[in-house]
Design a protein around this motif. Sequence first.
Motif, PDB file in Angstrom:
ATOM      1  N   GLY A   1       0.804  -1.214   0.000  1.00 29.92           N
ATOM      2  CA  GLY A   1       0.000   0.000   0.000  1.00 29.92           C
ATOM      3  C   GLY A   1       0.835   1.260   0.000  1.00 29.92           C
ATOM      4  N   LEU A   2       0.158   2.415   0.060  1.00 29.81           N
ATOM      5  CA  LEU A   2       0.851   3.702   0.095  1.00 29.81           C
ATOM      6  C   LEU A   2       1.329   4.068   1.484  1.00 29.81           C
ATOM      7  N   GLY A   3       0.717   3.482   2.522  1.00 27.94           N
ATOM      8  CA  GLY A   3       1.147   3.754   3.884  1.00 27.94           C
ATOM      9  C   GLY A   3       0.886   5.174   4.333  1.00 27.94           C
ATOM     10  N   LEU A   4      -0.232   5.750   3.913  1.00 24.29           N
ATOM     11  CA  LEU A   4      -0.527   7.132   4.271  1.00 24.29           C
ATOM     12  C   LEU A   4      -0.894   7.257   5.748  1.00 24.29           C
ATOM     13  N   THR A   5      -0.576   8.403   6.323  1.00 22.70           N
ATOM     14  CA  THR A   5      -1.030   8.712   7.669  1.00 22.70           C
ATOM     15  C   THR A   5      -2.514   9.062   7.635  1.00 22.70           C
ATOM     16  N   VAL A   6      -3.104   9.209   8.817  1.00 17.71           N
ATOM     17  CA  VAL A   6      -4.515   9.577   8.892  1.00 17.71           C
ATOM     18  C   VAL A   6      -4.731  10.967   8.304  1.00 17.71           C
ATOM     19  N   THR A   7      -3.791  11.873   8.571  1.00 19.66           N
ATOM     20  CA  THR A   7      -3.907  13.240   8.036  1.00 19.66           C
ATOM     21  C   THR A   7      -3.838  13.232   6.513  1.00 19.66           C
ATOM     22  N   GLU A   8      -2.936  12.469   5.965  1.00 16.69           N
ATOM     23  CA  GLU A   8      -2.820  12.384   4.511  1.00 16.69           C
ATOM     24  C   GLU A   8      -4.074  11.768   3.903  1.00 16.69           C
ATOM     25  N   PHE A   9      -4.618  10.762   4.560  1.00 18.77           N
ATOM     26  CA  PHE A   9      -5.845  10.144   4.079  1.00 18.77           C
ATOM     27  C   PHE A   9      -6.994  11.153   4.064  1.00 18.77           C
ATOM     28  N   ALA A  10      -7.104  11.957   5.130  1.00 14.50           N
ATOM     29  CA  ALA A  10      -8.174  12.960   5.193  1.00 14.50           C
ATOM     30  C   ALA A  10      -8.007  14.002   4.102  1.00 14.50           C
ATOM     31  N   ARG A  11      -6.762  14.402   3.846  1.00 10.66           N
ATOM     32  CA  ARG A  11      -6.517  15.405   2.803  1.00 10.66           C
ATOM     33  C   ARG A  11      -6.889  14.858   1.433  1.00 10.66           C
ATOM     34  N   LEU A  12      -6.569  13.603   1.204  1.00  6.69           N
ATOM     35  CA  LEU A  12      -6.917  12.971  -0.060  1.00  6.69           C
ATOM     36  C   LEU A  12      -8.426  12.825  -0.207  1.00  6.69           C
ATOM     37  N   SER A  13      -9.131  12.642   0.914  1.00  2.00           N
ATOM     38  CA  SER A  13     -10.588  12.515   0.873  1.00  2.00           C
ATOM     39  C   SER A  13     -11.243  13.765   0.297  1.00  2.00           C
ATOM     40  N   GLU A  14     -10.621  14.919   0.512  1.00  2.00           N
ATOM     41  CA  GLU A  14     -11.180  16.158  -0.032  1.00  2.00           C
ATOM     42  C   GLU A  14     -11.194  16.109  -1.555  1.00  2.00           C
ATOM     43  N   ALA A  15     -10.133  15.575  -2.150  1.00  2.00           N
ATOM     44  CA  ALA A  15     -10.085  15.481  -3.614  1.00  2.00           C
ATOM     45  C   ALA A  15     -11.104  14.475  -4.123  1.00  2.00           C
ATOM     46  N   LEU A  16     -11.282  13.386  -3.384  1.00  2.73           N
ATOM     47  CA  LEU A  16     -12.228  12.353  -3.807  1.00  2.73           C
ATOM     48  C   LEU A  16     -13.670  12.793  -3.629  1.00  2.73           C
ATOM     49  N   ALA A  17     -13.890  13.923  -2.963  1.00  4.15           N
ATOM     50  CA  ALA A  17     -15.252  14.432  -2.777  1.00  4.15           C
ATOM     51  C   ALA A  17     -15.874  14.900  -4.079  1.00  4.15           C
TER      52      ALA A  17
END
Length: 658
Positions: free
Chosen positions: A141-157
């Motif tokens: 996997g990419l091994g993202l942190t929780v913060t990175e995952f949340a930031r990416l969620s904004e783009a997926l919105a």
Amino acid sequence: MSPALCVFIRTNCDDSALRLCEELHSLSRNKLIIREVKEGFGNQTNLCRNRGLNPRPSAQKSDTLPLDHQVTYLQIESVPATGYFYHTCWTNSNPSFLPALCLPPVDSAAIDSAGCIPHDILEGLKQLDLFGQQVPVEYGGLGLTVTEFARLSEALASDPSIFLLLAAHQLLGLQSLLIAGTEEQKYRYLPRLANGDWVAALCLSEIESGSDLTAIKTQATLSEDGDTWVINGSKNWVTNGSIANLYIVFAKTKMEDHKGQIYDRTTAFLVEREFEGVSCGQPDDKLGIRGTSTCEVFFKQTPVPLKNVLGEVNSGFNLALDILNGSRYGMGGLLTEVLKKFIGWATEHVVNRNQLGKTLKDYELIQEKLAKVTSDTYALESMTYLLTAMLDTYEDSDCTVEAAMLKVFGTETCWNGINDCLQLLGGQGFLKNYPYERLLRDMRITMLYDGANDALRVFIAFKERGQHTTPASSVPGLQHLGPLLNEKVKGMRNPLNNPGIVFKTLWKRRNLDKDHPTLNLGLCNNLHPALEVPSKLLEYCVLKLQYASEMVLTRHGSEVGEHQMELSRLADIAIDVFAMTAVLGRASRSYCIGLQNGSDEMLIASVFCHDAYERVKVHIKNLENAPFGSNHVNYRTIASKVFKNKGYFLAHPLARNL
């Protein structure tokens, strides 16, 4: 091993794109991996549409593009018409440098109409490694942190159906493997789940059980030879159900105690689609998020090998709670981005729309609506990244209450904010040829998903804090507070036998009862001096939360869990305390380090804290008057009559008494 820089390019990139890759390869100390994206999302011409940064030749220095940091991910695409490049990167050492992920335009209206996500989009998600965002690198996997995952969620919105597909796959599906899987199970399944070849689905809910995990009917029995578990039953509302390759199934199993008595317990199983007896029903025809696959999944004499038990036998209940509690943080980025979209649409409309000789933006009621939605969105964004920072910073942190607070506040803020923006958009907001109504339908599920908000309010008020509470956690549940106040509560409930405790408690409460608590917590010492007034409002709310908690415990004792109207108001106070903490900390930091619009953040934080303070005062007054001085008893009486008459029971206003 530090992460390498990962660059995605399309086959039709021009020479300038390749030259930029060569420059980045040099700047990144040869830690560059180039991956070729042959088709991309939906065969779109351009991968990016003005969503990221635009590094011009003069802006290729490391202070603008910090390649000396441990860059985890970078995406580059040329736009042939301009020759510009757009990129995304996030870093472990600098999580604030998180420009929006460059995703291509997706035809969300077509996805909504068809009721499914096209195969080429799923392939595009696989090529971007988005199925393994939080899967550790050693499992592919990419091994993202929780913060990175949340930031990416904004783009997926950009499309909530795509977001939910990935969220259900990761936060509900493969997350269970990360929590309770053996090393053998992880190496067997996680690489295929991380690269998108397999999709995971959580099979938990049943038509009769709802939020009660102990009421599930699906059964698992051990075969006579003891080598296999056999599952019979069905699961409802399974997200990713018809496309999943791996189901995490919770079923009832029998446990015998030392006295020979048999009890029902819950066990989790890893069930592959190819196992005998697994089948899916017709896709559910949903109100929103229509692109995701949601259906009923059936298990008929399905054999599951012993090695596919997830966690310990009979320990599935706690695992289910851990999965649900650990997944709620993922919604903050989605909700924040959707609200930002609506604020932008509403603002564009009121700035350009003329009514009665003035533009709509000149009317105070319009200004009030937009200002409140903006301040609430700021609070939601602040809560999201305070929570993710807590989860990333503290090992084994117990942030389940804060995650539930974020989920309740965020989903209701988003729903109310969309409603206000639709009001500002007027008749345009009622038309299907705009994206507004689709997003409204998509967001309705969020108040039910991962636990209904009403149930979560009781959870927030009543939750017992675990042993791993973080320093940032500020709101103890009543289960935790009760033992600490045991003697005081007993004394206050028996005043004649404990006059000393009663007198001492009432003397301490005298200022709280008069609504003038002594503000001595010193919160303003940790903030910029300009935030002294809102910090005092936060102190007031913290002290009144303590006062209200003691009052409710004293009033109801061990039966406090039955008085959910009062618990709900306690939860709302706690949520506002958490939100005020988040906005004040963020605004103070932004102003002190000189971020753009830092002074505006100070104003917005002050406005939000004042509004929250007013809400807390209303809740406190309601709790002080409860149950007989408020409407709590009356609500119960009216509801009982509705139940008795199976609906609305009052006579029509034109009826006559003949």
